[in-house]
Scaffold this motif. Sequence first.
Motif, PDB file in Angstrom:
ATOM      1  N   VAL A 290       0.841  -1.199   0.000  1.00 39.93           N
ATOM      2  CA  VAL A 290       0.000   0.000   0.000  1.00 39.93           C
ATOM      3  C   VAL A 290       0.871   1.243   0.000  1.00 39.93           C
ATOM      4  CG1 VAL A 290      -1.702   1.323   1.300  1.00 39.93           C
ATOM      5  CG2 VAL A 290      -1.938  -1.156   1.110  1.00 39.93           C
ATOM      6  N   LEU A 291       1.883   1.257   0.857  1.00 37.91           N
ATOM      7  CA  LEU A 291       2.733   2.432   0.999  1.00 37.91           C
ATOM      8  C   LEU A 291       3.474   2.752  -0.284  1.00 37.91           C
ATOM      9  CD1 LEU A 291       3.730   4.523   3.047  1.00 37.91           C
ATOM     10  CD2 LEU A 291       5.591   2.970   3.606  1.00 37.91           C
ATOM     11  N   THR A 292       4.038   1.732  -0.928  1.00 40.78           N
ATOM     12  CA  THR A 292       4.839   1.970  -2.130  1.00 40.78           C
ATOM     13  C   THR A 292       3.979   2.196  -3.363  1.00 40.78           C
ATOM     14  OG1 THR A 292       5.005  -0.419  -2.434  1.00 40.78           O
ATOM     15  CG2 THR A 292       6.818   0.656  -1.299  1.00 40.78           C
ATOM     16  N   GLY A 293       2.732   1.737  -3.355  1.00 42.91           N
ATOM     17  CA  GLY A 293       1.897   1.882  -4.543  1.00 42.91           C
ATOM     18  C   GLY A 293       0.817   2.934  -4.420  1.00 42.91           C
ATOM     19  N   ARG A 294       0.797   3.640  -3.272  1.00 42.43           N
ATOM     20  CA  ARG A 294      -0.295   4.555  -3.027  1.00 42.43           C
ATOM     21  C   ARG A 294      -0.092   5.881  -3.733  1.00 42.43           C
ATOM     22  NH1 ARG A 294      -4.250   2.909  -2.867  1.00 42.43           N
ATOM     23  NH2 ARG A 294      -4.633   4.382  -4.486  1.00 42.43           N
ATOM     24  N   GLN A 295      -0.527   5.965  -4.953  1.00 43.59           N
ATOM     25  CA  GLN A 295      -0.460   7.212  -5.680  1.00 43.59           C
ATOM     26  C   GLN A 295      -1.849   7.622  -6.136  1.00 43.59           C
ATOM     27  OE1 GLN A 295       2.710   7.912  -8.532  1.00 43.59           O
ATOM     28  NE2 GLN A 295       3.678   6.013  -7.898  1.00 43.59           N
ATOM     29  N   ARG A 296      -2.354   6.891  -7.089  1.00 42.44           N
ATOM     30  CA  ARG A 296      -3.603   7.301  -7.703  1.00 42.44           C
ATOM     31  C   ARG A 296      -4.140   6.112  -8.481  1.00 42.44           C
ATOM     32  NH1 ARG A 296      -8.037  10.722  -9.080  1.00 42.44           N
ATOM     33  NH2 ARG A 296      -8.417  10.503 -11.285  1.00 42.44           N
ATOM     34  N   VAL A 297      -5.448   5.961  -8.521  1.00 39.16           N
ATOM     35  CA  VAL A 297      -6.049   4.898  -9.324  1.00 39.16           C
ATOM     36  C   VAL A 297      -5.558   5.022 -10.757  1.00 39.16           C
ATOM     37  CG1 VAL A 297      -8.213   4.080 -10.316  1.00 39.16           C
ATOM     38  CG2 VAL A 297      -8.088   4.627  -7.885  1.00 39.16           C
ATOM     39  N   GLU A 298      -4.956   3.951 -11.281  1.00 39.21           N
ATOM     40  CA  GLU A 298      -4.411   3.990 -12.637  1.00 39.21           C
ATOM     41  C   GLU A 298      -5.484   3.594 -13.635  1.00 39.21           C
ATOM     42  OE1 GLU A 298      -0.670   2.259 -15.269  1.00 39.21           O
ATOM     43  OE2 GLU A 298      -0.911   1.698 -13.168  1.00 39.21           O
ATOM     44  N   THR A 299      -5.685   4.423 -14.655  1.00 35.34           N
ATOM     45  CA  THR A 299      -6.731   4.192 -15.639  1.00 35.34           C
ATOM     46  C   THR A 299      -6.201   3.837 -17.017  1.00 35.34           C
ATOM     47  OG1 THR A 299      -6.820   6.555 -16.201  1.00 35.34           O
ATOM     48  CG2 THR A 299      -8.273   5.786 -14.426  1.00 35.34           C
ATOM     49  N   GLY A 300      -4.894   3.962 -17.223  1.00 36.20           N
ATOM     50  CA  GLY A 300      -4.334   3.651 -18.535  1.00 36.20           C
ATOM     51  C   GLY A 300      -4.688   4.668 -19.602  1.00 36.20           C
ATOM     52  N   THR A 301      -5.068   5.876 -19.174  1.00 37.41           N
ATOM     53  CA  THR A 301      -5.439   6.913 -20.139  1.00 37.41           C
ATOM     54  C   THR A 301      -4.379   7.989 -20.275  1.00 37.41           C
ATOM     55  OG1 THR A 301      -6.648   8.110 -18.406  1.00 37.41           O
ATOM     56  CG2 THR A 301      -7.903   6.577 -19.776  1.00 37.41           C
ATOM     57  N   SER A 302      -3.489   8.091 -19.305  1.00 40.71           N
ATOM     58  CA  SER A 302      -2.406   9.066 -19.382  1.00 40.71           C
ATOM     59  C   SER A 302      -1.144   8.415 -18.849  1.00 40.71           C
ATOM     60  CB  SER A 302      -2.731  10.332 -18.578  1.00 40.71           C
ATOM     61  OG  SER A 302      -2.959  10.013 -17.221  1.00 40.71           O
ATOM     62  N   PRO A 303       0.032   8.836 -19.321  1.00 39.20           N
ATOM     63  CA  PRO A 303       1.281   8.193 -18.907  1.00 39.20           C
ATOM     64  C   PRO A 303       1.544   8.377 -17.430  1.00 39.20           C
ATOM     65  CG  PRO A 303       1.729  10.186 -20.165  1.00 39.20           C
ATOM     66  CD  PRO A 303       0.260   9.929 -20.286  1.00 39.20           C
TER      67      PRO A 303
END
Length: 330
Positions: A290-303
Motif C-alpha cells: 500500500v505504501l509503495t503503490g499509493r499514488q492514484r487509481v491507474e486508468t491507462g489513459t495518461s502516462p
Amino acid sequence: MSPRLAGPMLALLAFGLYATHDVVVKTLGSDYNPVQIVFFSVLFGFPLATLILMRERSASTLRPVHPWWVAARTVAVVCTGLCGFYAFSVLPLAQTYALIFASPLIITILSIPILGEAVGRHRWAAVVVGLLGVMVVLRPGTADLSLGHLAALGAASGSAVASVIARRIAREERGVVLMLYPMMVNVLLMGALLPLVYRPMPLAHLGLVVLIAVFGFAAGLLMLVAFRLADAALVAPMHYSQIVWAALYGWAFFGETNDTATWAGAGLVIASGLYVVLRESIGGSENAPVLTGRQRVETGTSPRIAAAIRARATRIPPGYEVLAKRPKGQ
C-alpha cells in the motif's frame, strides 16, 4: 521550506489536479459514453508518453519479462479506467471517492496470495473497519444501489490488482512496459467499441479531453518530485485529500450534497487506509504494497510518469537482460 514539508505539499497539489481531472471526466460523462472519453483521453495521452520514452537511454525491448503478469495487470488497468470514468459520470464525486478509497484495503488482502505478505491482526482489523465503512456508504437495503456503485467498487478492485502485480514485477519489468501496454490496449479495445457509442464532439469538448491527459501528466510530475523530496509515509496519506476537493467541486459545479452516512462511511474507509499506511511505514510489512503503490487509481489513459521513472530507478537489469538470463522455456 524543508523537503519533508515540500513533498507532502506537492502531493496535495498533485491530488488537487487529479480531482480536477475527475471533474472534467464527470462533465464530459453527462454527454458521452465512458468508452468514448477513455479512447480520446488515451489518444491524446500518447504524445506525452513519448516524452518519457525519450528519457530512456538504455537499449532494451518492450517485450515483457513476465508476460502473463503484465497481461493480467493490463486487463485490471483497462477495467479500472472504464469503471472509474463511468462511476465519476453517474455518482456524486465524494461518494465515488469513498468507494474507490477501499483500494488499499483490497491491496492488503491481495498481497497475501500474490506477494506472500504476512498480514497481522492490526491490519486485518483495519480491513474489517474499512469494509464496514464501504457498507455504510452503500447502505444495502436502505438505499438504491446502482451500476455506478458497482463500477466504483470495480475501479477500486482493478486498481488494487494492478498495484499488487506492479509491486511483484516492477524490479524486473521496465516502467515503460507497465505504462504503455494498458494505453495500447485501451486504444485498441475502446477504438473497436467506439463506433457503437460515438457522438460527434465539438472542439471545446475535445479541448476538455486534452485537459484530462494534461492534468494526469502534470500531477504525475508533481508526484515524482514529491516522492523524491519526502518519505512515502509522508506523501502517501495526501491521497485522501481528494475527498475535500470532491466536496468543494461537487458543491460548486454539480450542486452535490452528501448525507451523513456518506461522510461517516468515507471517514471509516480513510481512517482504516491511513492505519494500514502507518503499520507498513513502521515496519509491519515486508513488501509495503500500500505504501509503495499509493499514488492514484491507474486508468491507462495518461502516462504514469512517476511510476515509470521510479520503476526504472529500482528495477534489477533492463528487461532484455532479464529475459536473456532466464532458462529456456520460461
